[in-house]
Design a protein around this motif. Sequence first.
Motif, short mmCIF file in Angstrom:
data_model
loop_
_atom_site.label_atom_id
_atom_site.label_comp_id
_atom_site.label_asym_id
_atom_site.label_seq_id
_atom_site.Cartn_x
_atom_site.Cartn_y
_atom_site.Cartn_z
N ARG B 82 -16.39 -7.58 -7.00
CA ARG B 82 -15.48 -7.02 -6.00
C ARG B 82 -14.90 -8.10 -5.12
O ARG B 82 -13.76 -8.02 -4.69
N ARG B 85 -12.09 -9.69 -7.14
CA ARG B 85 -10.93 -8.81 -7.32
C ARG B 85 -10.09 -8.81 -6.07
O ARG B 85 -10.59 -8.59 -4.97
N GLY B 86 -8.80 -9.00 -6.24
CA GLY B 86 -7.93 -8.98 -5.08
C GLY B 86 -7.83 -10.35 -4.42
O GLY B 86 -6.88 -10.62 -3.71
N ILE B 110 -1.40 -3.60 2.87
CA ILE B 110 -1.50 -5.05 2.61
C ILE B 110 -2.55 -5.66 3.52
O ILE B 110 -3.41 -6.44 3.09
N GLU B 112 -5.07 -4.25 4.76
CA GLU B 112 -6.40 -3.82 4.32
C GLU B 112 -6.97 -4.79 3.30
O GLU B 112 -8.14 -5.17 3.36
N GLN B 113 -6.12 -5.22 2.35
CA GLN B 113 -6.60 -6.14 1.33
C GLN B 113 -6.96 -7.50 1.94
O GLN B 113 -7.99 -8.08 1.61
N ALA B 116 -10.17 -7.24 3.72
CA ALA B 116 -11.33 -7.05 2.86
C ALA B 116 -11.89 -8.39 2.39
O ALA B 116 -13.06 -8.49 2.04
N HIS B 117 -11.07 -9.42 2.38
CA HIS B 117 -11.51 -10.71 1.82
C HIS B 117 -11.61 -11.83 2.84
O HIS B 117 -12.20 -12.86 2.55
#
Lengths: 323, 317
Positions: B82, B85-86, B110, B112-113, B116-117
């Motif tokens: 996970r 990914r992204g 956008i 959010e992604q 997330a990282h």
Amino acid sequence: MLLALLRRFGQMIFVMFGISVLVFLIFFVTPGADPAARIAGRNASPETLEAVRKSFGFDQPVWVQYLTMMKKLFVTQDLTSFVNRGWKVVPAVLDTIPVTLSLVIGAAILWVVFGMLVGLIAAATRGSWIDKLLMALGLVGCAMPVYWLGEMMNLVSQSRYHDTWLFSWVPPLGYKNLSDDPRGWFLTLVIPWFTLAILYIGLYGRVLRANLIEAMQEDYIRTARAKGLSETRILLRHALRTSLISFVTLFGLDFGALVGGAALLTEVVFGLQGVGKLTYDALQNLDLPVIMTTVIYASFFVVLANALVDVVYILIDPRVRSA
Amino acid sequence: MLEVRDLRISFRTEHGRVQAIDGVSFDVGESEILGVVGESGSGKTISLLAVMGLINDPNARIEGSIKLRGRELVGLEPREMRKLRGREIAMIFQDPMTAMTPVYTIGWQIAEQIMAHEKIGKAAALARAVDLLAEVNIPNPREAIHRFPHQLSGGMRQRAVIAMALSCNPALLIADEPTTALDVTVQAQILDLIRKLRRDHKSAVVFITHDMGVIAEMADRVMVMYSGRIVERGTKAEILLEPRHPYTRALLDSIPPLEGEKPKRLRSIPGSPPSLFDLPKGCSFAPRCPSRFERCAERPALEGGKHAAACFLKVAS
């Protein structure tokens, strides 16, 4: 926005008008319906019948009678019962509304919270034993008639196990006013709330699970996975929001109907003098003014609940806003 | 940079195990565009979903090796996958109409992604989203981040999806038919955009398509797939100008010529791809192949070094 509100209001008036005319016509114009004979009782002499007819105004044209009743209901609010003469109907109905609202709102909070939990957990653990267990329990919940469940609850909490620590807090049946005795109000309603909510928890849980599983097949869920989001976040932020539409629709219909009197069985079992009970009693002796008042009140709530549902749609789904 | 070796994906079904991908191997170099061509059902999407770790069907079995910069992805912990990914690998899907969650603004999605990282605040992430939207040529990006997907046209949505895929500067971008659902003029703009982004971000791109024209525009190297296997691979020029496998030739024949006399009918490939439940023992293209002969009852290996084809003909001719 204002236009939408006005349209809703117009719709509400229309529904209430239609229902009141329908109830009125069933009462007065269906074959064999002679309200005077019903009120005068069996074996009444023709003179008595005539007197009743005059005194209740049944000798006037039907539409005059309808208008008189509507005027008494909405304008002067002094509509009296056909059965207990002099008993004012509007205050009687107003007295029962807090009982029904207390019962239904409490149960609604329970079934929304637990229904959502059940649906989410079952969808997240799809195919596992947890999912199967929850769905089986939900089915049991849906299948138990509320009057039976209510009586069982009463049997256990009022009689068989009342003296144990588990149920000694349960007060006797009946309603206590929230303003007079908040603690008593809460305690008397806990068991009715759960009894009424259990059916809906099962139903709503199953509906939400099905919608969530459908949403999880959508392309945008694949995109969310490709973004590297956690499964929990995908379920709660991306799948749940679009799955709530049918949940909310069902809620509007059920809530409106229950507030409008469909909680009758629960009210009877737990000795709560609510709208349902009042309507039921009025139907027993065909007391038109009471029936008319509760029916008008019920239709108001059904339309109101659905209007609120429309507002919630707008909050949930931005596509509705521009449409 | 990406090394896939002997990838096999099979699904358990009611009619027994089905081999969807059967021994696929390929490499993608740094900032290279690899074109993957094939009919629907040839396994091009599924093999790259495996690279993304996005096959979560409990009936699927994935074997072989997928290495991203030396790191083995097959059997990687879901949590670790996970994180990749992204960030390291991003994917653009075919239909921009349904690729974004309808209830959130594109700026939110956008951001959010990014969040997330990376450890980054919401305001900073939204500011990055504005820059990204500007980079993919969305007019008025400051205002566009507040738009919902349904308020944008197909082309604009696909740009937003691309902006989202690029938000964490991925080393590898997988584009699964990103132009198929778009108008021709918009297609050309999106292709330009992906080429420009490859230049600016130095990302490697795997471009899945069934459109030979798009391959001619985009790819450095090409891999042709048929019923779960690679039937030919080589540079773009090799594949387009000297195709060796009859299937590749047939695909090229089905494009209308730009010059010369217009053919009455386009040549199509007779028959349809074989069912995965009932693959021929030998070459799986043999039943539709105009030049099949006795040896096609055996399975040909993918041979021939850089420009390789899985066909006995090249040996024969």
